[in-house]
Design a protein around this motif. Structure first.
Motif, PDB file in Angstrom:
ATOM      1  N   MET A 129       7.061  -8.235  49.920  1.00  0.00           N
ATOM      2  CA  MET A 129       5.882  -7.676  49.251  1.00  0.00           C
ATOM      3  C   MET A 129       4.732  -8.657  49.420  1.00  0.00           C
ATOM      4  O   MET A 129       4.945  -9.863  49.510  1.00  0.00           O
ATOM      5  CB  MET A 129       6.156  -7.412  47.774  1.00  0.00           C
ATOM      6  N   ASP A 130       3.513  -8.129  49.421  1.00  0.00           N
ATOM      7  CA  ASP A 130       2.365  -8.938  49.811  1.00  0.00           C
ATOM      8  C   ASP A 130       1.656  -9.631  48.652  1.00  0.00           C
ATOM      9  O   ASP A 130       0.808 -10.488  48.880  1.00  0.00           O
ATOM     10  CB  ASP A 130       1.333  -8.063  50.549  1.00  0.00           C
ATOM     11  N   VAL A 131       1.958  -9.232  47.426  1.00  0.00           N
ATOM     12  CA  VAL A 131       1.281  -9.827  46.271  1.00  0.00           C
ATOM     13  C   VAL A 131       2.330 -10.301  45.267  1.00  0.00           C
ATOM     14  O   VAL A 131       3.177  -9.510  44.832  1.00  0.00           O
ATOM     15  CB  VAL A 131       0.316  -8.826  45.606  1.00  0.00           C
ATOM     16  N   VAL A 132       2.282 -11.589  44.939  1.00  0.00           N
ATOM     17  CA  VAL A 132       3.168 -12.171  43.924  1.00  0.00           C
ATOM     18  C   VAL A 132       2.285 -13.069  43.057  1.00  0.00           C
ATOM     19  O   VAL A 132       1.403 -13.764  43.571  1.00  0.00           O
ATOM     20  CB  VAL A 132       4.298 -13.020  44.560  1.00  0.00           C
ATOM     21  N   ASN A 133       2.527 -13.053  41.756  1.00  0.00           N
ATOM     22  CA  ASN A 133       1.633 -13.807  40.856  1.00  0.00           C
ATOM     23  C   ASN A 133       2.075 -15.258  40.673  1.00  0.00           C
ATOM     24  O   ASN A 133       3.204 -15.630  40.973  1.00  0.00           O
ATOM     25  CB  ASN A 133       1.566 -13.119  39.481  1.00  0.00           C
ATOM     26  N   VAL A 134       1.168 -16.075  40.157  1.00  0.00           N
ATOM     27  CA  VAL A 134       1.535 -17.369  39.582  1.00  0.00           C
ATOM     28  C   VAL A 134       2.420 -17.040  38.380  1.00  0.00           C
ATOM     29  O   VAL A 134       2.109 -16.122  37.623  1.00  0.00           O
ATOM     30  CB  VAL A 134       0.276 -18.143  39.130  1.00  0.00           C
ATOM     31  N   PRO A 135       3.553 -17.735  38.174  1.00  0.00           N
ATOM     32  CA  PRO A 135       4.528 -17.287  37.174  1.00  0.00           C
ATOM     33  C   PRO A 135       3.950 -17.067  35.768  1.00  0.00           C
ATOM     34  O   PRO A 135       3.086 -17.809  35.316  1.00  0.00           O
ATOM     35  CB  PRO A 135       5.543 -18.431  37.142  1.00  0.00           C
ATOM     36  N   VAL A 136       4.484 -16.029  35.108  1.00  0.00           N
ATOM     37  CA  VAL A 136       4.286 -15.856  33.680  1.00  0.00           C
ATOM     38  C   VAL A 136       5.447 -16.552  32.971  1.00  0.00           C
ATOM     39  O   VAL A 136       6.290 -17.171  33.612  1.00  0.00           O
ATOM     40  CB  VAL A 136       4.174 -14.369  33.296  1.00  0.00           C
ATOM     41  N   TYR A 137       5.499 -16.441  31.639  1.00  0.00           N
ATOM     42  CA  TYR A 137       6.452 -17.250  30.864  1.00  0.00           C
ATOM     43  C   TYR A 137       7.909 -17.085  31.294  1.00  0.00           C
ATOM     44  O   TYR A 137       8.655 -18.047  31.360  1.00  0.00           O
ATOM     45  CB  TYR A 137       6.384 -16.873  29.382  1.00  0.00           C
ATOM     46  N   ASP A 138       8.311 -15.849  31.503  1.00  0.00           N
ATOM     47  CA  ASP A 138       9.739 -15.573  31.684  1.00  0.00           C
ATOM     48  C   ASP A 138       9.887 -14.149  32.192  1.00  0.00           C
ATOM     49  O   ASP A 138       8.907 -13.394  32.267  1.00  0.00           O
ATOM     50  CB  ASP A 138      10.478 -15.762  30.346  1.00  0.00           C
ATOM     51  N   GLY A 139      11.128 -13.783  32.484  1.00  0.00           N
ATOM     52  CA  GLY A 139      11.388 -12.438  32.988  1.00  0.00           C
ATOM     53  C   GLY A 139      11.060 -11.354  31.974  1.00  0.00           C
ATOM     54  O   GLY A 139      10.677 -10.243  32.352  1.00  0.00           O
ATOM     55  N   PHE A 140      11.215 -11.650  30.691  1.00  0.00           N
ATOM     56  CA  PHE A 140      10.873 -10.646  29.671  1.00  0.00           C
ATOM     57  C   PHE A 140       9.383 -10.317  29.743  1.00  0.00           C
ATOM     58  O   PHE A 140       8.974  -9.166  29.711  1.00  0.00           O
ATOM     59  CB  PHE A 140      11.187 -11.170  28.262  1.00  0.00           C
ATOM     60  N   GLN A 141       8.562 -11.376  29.790  1.00  0.00           N
ATOM     61  CA  GLN A 141       7.113 -11.149  29.840  1.00  0.00           C
ATOM     62  C   GLN A 141       6.739 -10.428  31.134  1.00  0.00           C
ATOM     63  O   GLN A 141       5.894  -9.538  31.131  1.00  0.00           O
ATOM     64  CB  GLN A 141       6.359 -12.476  29.725  1.00  0.00           C
ATOM     65  N   ALA A 142       7.381 -10.822  32.228  1.00  0.00           N
ATOM     66  CA  ALA A 142       7.077 -10.177  33.515  1.00  0.00           C
ATOM     67  C   ALA A 142       7.401  -8.692  33.449  1.00  0.00           C
ATOM     68  O   ALA A 142       6.631  -7.848  33.925  1.00  0.00           O
ATOM     69  CB  ALA A 142       7.873 -10.853  34.633  1.00  0.00           C
ATOM     70  N   GLY A 266       8.593 -16.048  34.923  1.00  0.00           N
ATOM     71  CA  GLY A 266       8.633 -14.653  35.363  1.00  0.00           C
ATOM     72  C   GLY A 266       7.773 -14.389  36.578  1.00  0.00           C
ATOM     73  O   GLY A 266       6.725 -15.014  36.748  1.00  0.00           O
ATOM     74  N   PHE A 267       8.239 -13.466  37.418  1.00  0.00           N
ATOM     75  CA  PHE A 267       7.421 -13.068  38.571  1.00  0.00           C
ATOM     76  C   PHE A 267       7.138 -11.570  38.517  1.00  0.00           C
ATOM     77  O   PHE A 267       7.920 -10.791  37.975  1.00  0.00           O
ATOM     78  CB  PHE A 267       8.109 -13.419  39.903  1.00  0.00           C
ATOM     79  N   ILE A 268       6.000 -11.210  39.077  1.00  0.00           N
ATOM     80  CA  ILE A 268       5.638  -9.801  39.269  1.00  0.00           C
ATOM     81  C   ILE A 268       5.118  -9.687  40.703  1.00  0.00           C
ATOM     82  O   ILE A 268       4.291 -10.487  41.129  1.00  0.00           O
ATOM     83  CB  ILE A 268       4.527  -9.344  38.297  1.00  0.00           C
ATOM     84  N   ALA A 269       5.637  -8.702  41.437  1.00  0.00           N
ATOM     85  CA  ALA A 269       5.221  -8.504  42.828  1.00  0.00           C
ATOM     86  C   ALA A 269       4.837  -7.050  43.048  1.00  0.00           C
ATOM     87  O   ALA A 269       5.456  -6.149  42.484  1.00  0.00           O
ATOM     88  CB  ALA A 269       6.354  -8.892  43.774  1.00  0.00           C
ATOM     89  N   THR A 270       3.802  -6.862  43.858  1.00  0.00           N
ATOM     90  CA  THR A 270       3.380  -5.492  44.189  1.00  0.00           C
ATOM     91  C   THR A 270       2.956  -5.428  45.652  1.00  0.00           C
ATOM     92  O   THR A 270       2.866  -6.441  46.331  1.00  0.00           O
ATOM     93  CB  THR A 270       2.164  -5.027  43.350  1.00  0.00           C
ATOM     94  N   ARG A 271       2.664  -4.199  46.060  1.00  0.00           N
ATOM     95  CA  ARG A 271       2.011  -4.030  47.358  1.00  0.00           C
ATOM     96  C   ARG A 271       0.572  -4.528  47.236  1.00  0.00           C
ATOM     97  O   ARG A 271       0.035  -4.665  46.148  1.00  0.00           O
ATOM     98  CB  ARG A 271       2.020  -2.552  47.753  1.00  0.00           C
TER      99      ARG A 271
END
Lengths: 441, 517
Positions: A129-142, A266-271
């Protein structure tokens, strides 16, 4: 009081600084605090341990009362994992320059920006995937934010849950999504913002029906949000390959010690589509040219999305979260490379298979999902003893049994979630089986 | 040759490391390995992954770079050298963030396996040591704030603000007052106060300062009503000015049935001096990475702590840590709790560090921390205000608590050089400097917070650097505007950061978007 952490407590220094300010005493600086609000007694705290050796004796002594997963043979998982942490990960994240930095500009903190951008990029390759964020606190928050993002993107307000989830995650979601997103219902309907799919599920299953949930969500005009532990992606297909729109989860497995729950990020990834990117609350670092040809610089992508830029007009909120663990996960993926991630995934599945087979052969144990693939965790059901009884007996034998699911998943009966990692030897697994056989006999 | 090399100038001839370090991906050599996972022993099925259905089996390997171990190490160590940690500089330029010294001994204490290898799902009997530390830390923070109980679960300051907002919402709902749909905050409180309230569904009312820089009490009185859920406020605010009428603010909110919530991000200067509960607050939060010294870690992991009065205790995140006189245990049976705000019980290593820091200082030490931090701040202000072109808006001639929000408005008008440019130039001297949160209510802002950690000599050096940079803005503005000159890299060309067609959040996106160029 001259304490090593307070250089200007030296009386002569204090006096000269006071003189420079023209103040008679330090009380003068507190003139704006009304007397009625002043605490005119010392805080009631234990006497200080000013010497470092005394401090180490006290705090170290308390910590020594813990029994760690190094002292015992542990099969605990359920969202926090004792995978191997490469020495280079600890070396990098304990460097003063990274450990003690904060929010410097892209210039004095070029290293932090590059390391976090590289983390985003490494995760991008693992996830395709082409977009991944700087980490948030944890997987729950993500996860909570990923679901709110899905609701904002679709303009719809319901998320269906296709797989069993961690009751603690459910608790987080119930509160965080209140008023914005409702949870539950079918993977269908014109109110469906998204389906949430655990991959593997909280109960460890790599559910073959996952692609069909994605298709169903898309057919209803919703998005597919897939939660995954990236540690398995050397063997598991990246969720983007079967149509996931947003992928989220925790990176604790990628180079962080369990730390009694302190290793989460936590990580979040999108197109790479504007309608997705504009809904991230988190920092997204981007690669830019500088005034010197050929030089790489880094800065914030679409910063105006954030609450840093626009307070309550930004998307949700952003703050200090878990950047150092992002840097560490980057180091981890750089060390592992494509071959390491594949071998690790194969090793997890092999150990998981071996333990499943061993336990399935013990009287008093059933493996309810024995026929389904598991990455590193699976449910063990005890037909006679309670999980609490089994775990107490195992603890006496130096083993931490699986996490008790009996209360949270009553339909599973007396069940526990067992987890293997690549650190378990065959002998460890055989030992667990032998001890369980005795305990259940 | 003599005479051609200038003597060492009075200020440090700092130059950041400039490794021109390539991207990790450019260093890849197919076939190289950084680390080997444990080998599969005989008797373990090497083909277990074949159980996966085809659609869920990875077809092509992830396109991760391939590097030998020392290549990975060297890459990241070079990047670390291109990063200015608090341990290496006079880190007083990130005002409101309390960049104090993080004692090394505390890092050592949490690195051992007795904490690092502790699993959060272990039976409480096997985690008595860490549970006792959490229990003790809660009591310490309760004493420091005057509150009845404290949750240590939030991951950092903004998460703690969110947790407080969640508790405020649950409290009103429990009393059948879910109609309260407004939260009031101030423009000099952290943006997360406004943003968390909005995320929780509240309408946000923001108070602006009066002529003295205090949030406007009349404006508050006009804003409160039976729709008010809470006031979220910082004190001292980010200006460093303590609001002497804070108890009246709290009373005005209480009078309409709202709750008062204290963002104690700026608590460092008032430890042992004044307490949240004593001013009537119902909730408060601390940033343990600020006031209580845990390292900032490039932006986390940090830790937050939420203190509440007895009325709010039922709504605290679960589990709480309890002690029955013999053993410590986690209590998950809390039916009115807002639930989980984070996995497990919080950022344990930072909770242990914070405990250790307080344990080292004790009551007298904490008070000394506050007093010296305030002395340092007022000394620094005295010296900074001697620099041409700077001012400290509001409350003229008054003292400040923990930090000061300065303005370079005069310098900007006279030279065309902006506050941000000064920061870039300061980086050439090996220090960091921050403007302030948006919006810039104070024009051309800068926020300095010296804490208790820096010596007079350190403060004098920082002032000398800022003086040199300001003088240069008058004498040679172009050099300041084009700074940094001695950093790891040069000024960014930032146009692509807001262009969806060109921004590059990952290497794969960068290559895709630049392939055709």
């Amino acid at each position: 009081m001259e304490h090593p952490y307070i250089p200007n407590a030296v009386p002569e220094v204090k006096a000269s600084m006071l003189a420079a300010t023209g103040a008679a005493d330090i009380e003068e600086f507190y003139a704006d605090i009304p007397e009625s609000l002043r605490l005119r007694r010392p805080l009631d705290l234990p006497p200080p341990l000013r010497g470092e050796a005394e401090l180490v004796r006290h705090v170290g002594g308390l910590l020594d009362r813990n029994t760690s997963t190094r002292d015992a043979l542990s099969f605990l998982g359920g969202g926090c994992y004792a995978h191997h942490v490469p020495a280079v990960c600890d070396e990098v994240n304990s460097r003063s320059e990274f450990l003690t930095a904060y929010a410097g500009e892209p210039y004095e903190d070029h290293g932090r920006f590059q390391a976090l951008w590289e983390y985003q990029s490494l995760m991008g390759e693992l996830l395709e995937m082409d977009v991944v964020n700087v980490p948030v606190y944890d997987g729950f928050q993500a996860t909570a934010t990923a679901l709110r993002m899905a609701a904002r993107i679709t303009g719809r307000g319901r998320v269906a849950l296709a797989t069993p989830i961690d009751p603690d995650l459910r608790s987080k979601l119930d509160d965080y999504l209140k008023g914005a997103v409702t949870l539950g219902g079918p993977v269908d309907g014109d109110d469906l913002a998204a389906v949430y799919i655990g991959y593997p599920t909280f109960l460890g299953v790599v559910d073959p029906r996952i692609p069909s949930h994605v298709e169903a969500a898309h057919a209803a005009g919703g998005l597919a949000v897939v939660g995954c532990d990236p540690i398995g992606l050397g063997v598991l297909a990246p969720p983007s390959s079967f149509g996931a729109d947003i992928v989220c989860g925790d990176i604790q497995s990628l180079g962080m010690h369990p730390q009694y729950g302190g290793g989460h990020a936590g990580f979040i990834a999108t197109r790479d589509e504007e309608r997705f990117v504009e809904e991230f609350p988190s920092r997204l670092f981007g690669l830019v040219p500088t005034t010197v040809d050929g030089e790489y610089g880094f800065g914030d992508v679409a910063y105006e999305r954030t609450s840093f830029a626009r307070r309550e007009q930004g998307k949700e909120w952003v703050g200090t979260a878990a950047a150092l663990w992002g840097i560490t996960a980057g180091v981890y993926l750089a060390l592992m490379g494509p071959t390491g991630m594949r071998e690790l995934g194969e090793g997890l599945m092999a150990r998981c298979r071996h333990l499943k087979d061993l336990l399935a052969g013990i009287d008093g144990i059933e493996i309810p999902d024995a026929g389904l693939p598991h990455l590193k965790e699976f449910v063990v059901t005890f037909t006679g003893r309670t999980v609490a009884e089994v775990n107490a007996a195992l603890r006496e034998r130096g083993i931490f049994g699986g996490h008790d699911l009996s209360e949270d998943f009553p339909h599973l009966g007396r069940s526990a979630l067992y987890c293997v990692t690549e650190l378990h030897t065959k002998a460890d697994l055989d030992r667990l089986a032998a001890e369980l056989k005795e305990v259940l006999a | 040759m003599t005479g051609e090399i200038a003597p060492k100038p009075p200020l440090r001839r700092y130059h950041a490391a400039r490794w021109d370090e390539p991207l990790l991906f450019e260093l890849s050599q197919p076939g190289q390995r950084g680390i080997l996972p444990p080998a599969l022993e005989p008797g373990l099925a090497a083909d277990a992954a074949d159980e996966l259905p085809a659609a869920l089996r990875r077809e092509r390997p992830a396109a991760l770079p391939e590097l030998a171990q020392n290549a990975v190490l060297r890459h990241y160590l070079r990047l670390s050298q291109e990063n200015l940690g608090a341990d290496l500089n006079i880190d007083i330029g990130q005002g409101t963030c309390t960049m104090k010294y993080s004692p090394k001994v505390n890092d050592r204490l949490v690195a051992g396996h007795k904490l690092a290898a502790l699993h959060p799902r272990q039976d409480d009997e096997t985690a008595q040591g860490v549970l006792e530390i959490l229990w003790r830390l809660e009591r310490m923070l309760a004493e420091i704030s005057g509150m009845d109980r404290v949750s240590l679960q939030p991951g950092a300051g903004s998460a703690a603000i969110w947790t407080n907002v969640a508790m405020i919402r649950a409290y009103h709902e429990s009393r059948g007052e879910g109609h309260r749909d407004q939260v009031i905050t101030t423009i000099f409180s952290h943006p997360s106060n406004a943003a968390c309230a909005k995320t929780a569904g509240y309408e946000v009312i923001t108070l602006y300062p009066d002529a003295d820089g205090y949030p406007d009490l009349d404006a508050l009185k006009a804003a409160v009503s039976d729709r008010t859920a809470a006031l979220l406020i910082t004190n001292p605010e980010d200006t460093g000015i303590f609001n002497p009428r804070i108890a009246e603010f709290v009373e005005a909110v209480h009078a309409v049935g709202g709750l008062a919530c204290y963002d104690q991000a700026n608590a460092n200067g008032v430890l042992g001096i004044t307490r949240a509960r004593d001013a009537g607050f119902d909730l408060c939060h601390f940033n343990l990475h600020k006031t209580f010294s845990t390292p900032h870690a490039c932006g986390g992991p940090a830790a937050g702590a939420c203190g509440v009065s007895a009325e709010l205790v039922p709504f605290l995140p679960r589990p709480t840590v309890e002690f029955d006189g013999e053993r410590y245990f986690l209590d998950d049976d809390r039916p009115e709790s807002v639930g989980k705000v984070r996995p497990f019980t919080g950022v344990a290593p930072n909770l242990v560090r914070a405990y250790s820091w307080i344990a080292s200082l004790g009551a007298e030490g904490l008070r000394e921390v506050a007093e010296i931090a305030v002395l340092n701040n007022n000394y620094l202000m005295t010296q900074m205000l001697k620099i041409r072109g700077i001012s400290a808006p509001y409350a003229k001639g008054r003292r400040r608590i923990e930090q000061v929000r300065y303005s370079w408005e005069e310098l900007a008008e006279e030279t065309g050089v902006h506050s941000e440019d000064l920061g870039h130039r300061a980086a050439d001297y090996g220090v960091h400097y921050w403007t302030s949160h948006h919006p810039y209510v104070v024009p051309e802002p800068a926020t300095l917070e010296p804490t208790e950690s820096y010596s007079k000599r350190d403060l004098d050096e920082y002032v000398a650097i800022m003086n040199a940079v300001a003088e240069e803005a008058y004498a040679d503005p172009e050099t300041v505007r084009t700074a940094p000159h001695r950093s790891s890299v040069h000024l960014n060309k930032e146009e692509t950061l807001d262009d969806a067609g060109a921004w590059a959040v990952t290497w794969r996106a960068y290559r895709r978007k630049n392939a055709e160029r």
